[in-house]
Design an enzyme around this catalytic site. Structure first.
Site, PDB file in Angstrom:
ATOM      1  N   CYS A   1     -37.859  71.093  -4.999  1.00 17.81           N
ATOM      2  CA  CYS A   1     -38.081  71.590  -3.629  1.00 17.81           C
ATOM      3  C   CYS A   1     -37.543  72.998  -3.422  1.00 17.81           C
ATOM      4  CB  CYS A   1     -37.468  70.623  -2.623  1.00 17.81           C
ATOM      5  SG  CYS A   1     -38.226  69.007  -2.745  1.00 17.81           S
TER       6      CYS A   1
ATOM      7  N   HIS B   1     -36.868  74.116   4.095  1.00 14.18           N
ATOM      8  CA  HIS B   1     -37.651  73.121   3.353  1.00 14.18           C
ATOM      9  C   HIS B   1     -37.864  71.907   4.260  1.00 14.18           C
ATOM     10  CE1 HIS B   1     -39.060  70.368   0.410  1.00 14.18           C
ATOM     11  NE2 HIS B   1     -37.942  69.656   0.370  1.00 14.18           N
TER      12      HIS B   1
ATOM     13  N   ASN C   1     -43.468  66.236   3.031  1.00 11.58           N
ATOM     14  CA  ASN C   1     -42.758  67.039   2.039  1.00 11.58           C
ATOM     15  C   ASN C   1     -43.726  67.380   0.898  1.00 11.58           C
ATOM     16  OD1 ASN C   1     -41.106  68.088   0.067  1.00 11.58           O
ATOM     17  ND2 ASN C   1     -39.551  66.493   0.201  1.00 11.58           N
TER      18      ASN C   1
HETATM   19  O1  UT7 Z   1     -37.052  67.174  -0.736  1.00 10.05           O
HETATM   20  C1  UT7 Z   1     -36.105  66.835  -1.684  1.00 10.05           C
HETATM   21  C2  UT7 Z   1     -34.881  66.359  -1.085  1.00 10.05           C
HETATM   22  N1  UT7 Z   1     -35.081  65.093  -0.465  1.00 10.05           N
HETATM   23  C3  UT7 Z   1     -34.532  64.837   0.702  1.00 10.05           C
HETATM   24  O2  UT7 Z   1     -33.917  65.702   1.272  1.00 10.05           O
HETATM   25  C4  UT7 Z   1     -34.629  63.444   1.252  1.00 10.05           C
HETATM   26  C5  UT7 Z   1     -33.271  62.954   1.673  1.00 10.05           C
HETATM   27  N2  UT7 Z   1     -33.251  61.569   2.118  1.00 10.05           N
HETATM   28  C6  UT7 Z   1     -33.853  61.157   3.275  1.00 10.05           C
HETATM   29  O3  UT7 Z   1     -34.538  61.934   3.927  1.00 10.05           O
HETATM   30  C7  UT7 Z   1     -33.613  59.758   3.756  1.00 10.05           C
HETATM   31  O4  UT7 Z   1     -32.563  59.198   3.018  1.00 10.05           O
HETATM   32  C8  UT7 Z   1     -34.849  58.818   3.690  1.00 10.05           C
HETATM   33  C9  UT7 Z   1     -35.869  59.276   4.704  1.00 10.05           C
HETATM   34  C10 UT7 Z   1     -35.445  58.838   2.293  1.00 10.05           C
HETATM   35  C11 UT7 Z   1     -34.433  57.387   4.054  1.00 10.05           C
HETATM   36  O5  UT7 Z   1     -33.826  57.362   5.335  1.00 10.05           O
HETATM   37  P1  UT7 Z   1     -32.420  56.641   5.565  1.00 10.05           P
HETATM   38  O6  UT7 Z   1     -32.119  56.770   6.975  1.00 10.05           O
HETATM   39  O7  UT7 Z   1     -31.449  57.250   4.582  1.00 10.05           O
HETATM   40  O8  UT7 Z   1     -32.733  55.161   5.218  1.00 10.05           O
HETATM   41  P2  UT7 Z   1     -31.991  54.199   4.180  1.00 10.05           P
HETATM   42  O9  UT7 Z   1     -32.418  54.505   2.800  1.00 10.05           O
HETATM   43  O10 UT7 Z   1     -30.523  54.180   4.493  1.00 10.05           O
HETATM   44  O11 UT7 Z   1     -32.583  52.815   4.617  1.00 10.05           O
HETATM   45  C12 UT7 Z   1     -32.253  52.197   5.883  1.00 10.05           C
HETATM   46  C13 UT7 Z   1     -33.063  50.938   6.033  1.00 10.05           C
HETATM   47  C14 UT7 Z   1     -33.011  50.031   4.800  1.00 10.05           C
HETATM   48  O12 UT7 Z   1     -33.075  48.686   5.239  1.00 10.05           O
HETATM   49  P3  UT7 Z   1     -31.735  47.799   5.272  1.00 10.05           P
HETATM   50  O13 UT7 Z   1     -31.233  47.775   3.861  1.00 10.05           O
HETATM   51  O14 UT7 Z   1     -30.795  48.507   6.210  1.00 10.05           O
HETATM   52  O15 UT7 Z   1     -32.225  46.485   5.782  1.00 10.05           O
HETATM   53  C15 UT7 Z   1     -34.318  50.340   4.083  1.00 10.05           C
HETATM   54  O16 UT7 Z   1     -34.779  49.283   3.294  1.00 10.05           O
HETATM   55  O17 UT7 Z   1     -34.440  51.279   6.207  1.00 10.05           O
HETATM   56  C16 UT7 Z   1     -35.236  50.588   5.255  1.00 10.05           C
HETATM   57  N3  UT7 Z   1     -36.379  51.413   4.924  1.00 10.05           N
HETATM   58  C17 UT7 Z   1     -37.534  51.388   5.624  1.00 10.05           C
HETATM   59  N4  UT7 Z   1     -37.920  50.660   6.694  1.00 10.05           N
HETATM   60  C18 UT7 Z   1     -39.158  50.867   7.179  1.00 10.05           C
HETATM   61  C19 UT7 Z   1     -36.492  52.333   3.923  1.00 10.05           C
HETATM   62  N5  UT7 Z   1     -37.719  52.883   3.958  1.00 10.05           N
HETATM   63  C20 UT7 Z   1     -38.377  52.320   5.004  1.00 10.05           C
HETATM   64  C21 UT7 Z   1     -39.663  52.477   5.522  1.00 10.05           C
HETATM   65  N6  UT7 Z   1     -40.015  51.739   6.609  1.00 10.05           N
HETATM   66  N7  UT7 Z   1     -40.549  53.361   5.021  1.00 10.05           N
END
Ligand code: UT7
Length: 331
Positions: free
Chosen positions: A116, A256, A286
């Site tokens: 990225c 980004h 992204n």
């Molecule tokens: O471009 C390169 C660099 N990349 C980035 O900068 C990305 C950085 N990371 C992020 O933007 C975020 O971490 C994500 C958008 C990828 C994920 O968001 P989050 O708020 O960190 O979610 P999480 O991984 O902590 O997941 C929270 C909950 C989980 O459920 P439980 O375990 O709390 O029951 C996940 O299973 O959300 C669940 N979850 C979803 N639910 C509905 C994860 N993906 C989804 C989804 N829809 N698509």
């Protein structure tokens, strides 16, 4: 002696026609428009459909449009740098493929892999060729076909990414416009938090790697999020301090586009209101190397000669950085 800087003098993009909406995604995996909008801020993304279409096809089309728009002849291009992590193939480079498809025959070139951060790293690299005084027209293409490495059964990654390519022309400027400064950093200890596990020399493709889905992008989202929030803001703020730029002085932050919450946190640390931040994540998601130049292309008509821009990125590697430039033209 007058300092030669590299200025962006033209920009064009290619966005695939197919729009993958949150509604369609929520029929493919267990997710919802509400979750994606709240946690990421993406409504839809473009996907390149069609047999045998690759990153080079998007980059070649963006380049054709750029050459037509700027009245540049193919034979005038001296160097092509392509920022991508989804090259058509290991080799030859996507720069070679794009040159062949567009009919550029008098240039040399190469691909640059920085995920990225690819665009800002490539912009700085291209600038240095121009600053020597030897290069007059450098073509920079930033593009990724992220759909080719995305697992559409994994809800934690498939809402994030989209496909696009942007082509930019860089030329010398002696009026103090163009690329001014950069602060770049890599930290390879983050290499297991965002990567593609198999398909290269470390773990060549096999039936097993296909069965386990190791040819798809893997991300430990939470870890990447935490580090991205602090590192992207650190280098953007450091750039402001280094050049004594106040929030009032800065015309635009061009971040980004990985997550709306990361963008907002960066702007907050810089003391910027949202009106000074280019944000189009909602429409394209992204697109890896293409996010920052897609913003510049979207905002091209609003940009004025002399505008002060800070570009900031964080991505796989880890790679991150900020780049300060003064816009060089009115459109
Ligand atoms: O471009 C390169 C660099 N990349 C980035 O900068 C990305 C950085 N990371 C992020 O933007 C975020 O971490 C994500 C958008 C990828 C994920 O968001 P989050 O708020 O960190 O979610 P999480 O991984 O902590 O997941 C929270 C909950 C989980 O459920 P439980 O375990 O709390 O029951 C996940 O299973 O959300 C669940 N979850 C979803 N639910 C509905 C994860 N993906 C989804 C989804 N829809 N698509």
């Amino acid at each position: 002696m007058t300092k030669i800087r590299a200025a962006i003098t033209g920009i064009e993009a290619y966005l695939p026609e197919y729009i993958l909406t949150n509604e369609e995604l929520s029929r493919m995996v267990d997710t919802s428009d509400e979750w994606i909008m709240q946690r990421i801020g993406i409504k839809e993304r473009r996907i390149l459909k069609g047999k045998d279409l690759a990153t080079s096809d998007m980059g070649a089309e963006a380049t054709r449009r750029l050459l037509a728009k700027t009245g540049t002849k193919v034979d005038d291009i001296e160097l092509i740098i392509v920022a991508t992590v989804t090259p058509d193939m290991f080799f030859p480079s996507t720069a070679c493929v794009i040159a062949d498809k567009v009919g550029i025959k008098k240039a040399w070139g190469f691909d640059l892999s920085a995920a990225c951060s690819g665009f800002i790293y490539a912009l700085q690299t291209a600038s240095q060729f121009i600053e020597t005084g030897r290069y007059k027209k450098v073509l920079l293409v930033a593009g990724d076909k992220m759909s080719s490495v995305t697992n559409y059964t994994d809800r934690t990654t498939c809402p994030l990414f989209g496909d696009a390519a942007v082509a930019l022309l860089l030329e010398p400027d002696t009026e103090d416009f163009g690329v001014i400064d950069h602060i770049f950093q890599i930290d390879g200890s983050g290499r297991h938090n965002l990567y593609i596990k198999a398909g290269c020399s470390y773990k060549p493709s096999s039936y097993e790697t296909i069965d386990t889905g190791e040819h798809f992008l893997y991300q430990d989202g939470q870890t990447v999020f935490k580090i991205a929030v602090s590192k992207m803001a650190d280098v953007a703020v450091e750039m402001m301090e280094r050049h004594s730029i106040t929030p009032d002085d800065l015309t635009w932050l061009v971040p980004h586009q990985a997550n709306m919450r990361i963008i907002e946190a960066t702007a907050r640390r810089m003391g910027l209101s949202k009106e000074k931040v280019m944000i189009n994540i909602e429409r394209y998601g992204n697109t890896t190397a293409a996010t920052i130049p897609l913003c510049l292309w979207d905002w091209e008509k609003e940009l004025k000669k002399g505008d002060k821009l800070i570009l900031a990125a964080f991505g796989g590697g880890f790679t991150w950085g900020s780049l300060y430039l003064k816009w060089a033209y009115n459109s």
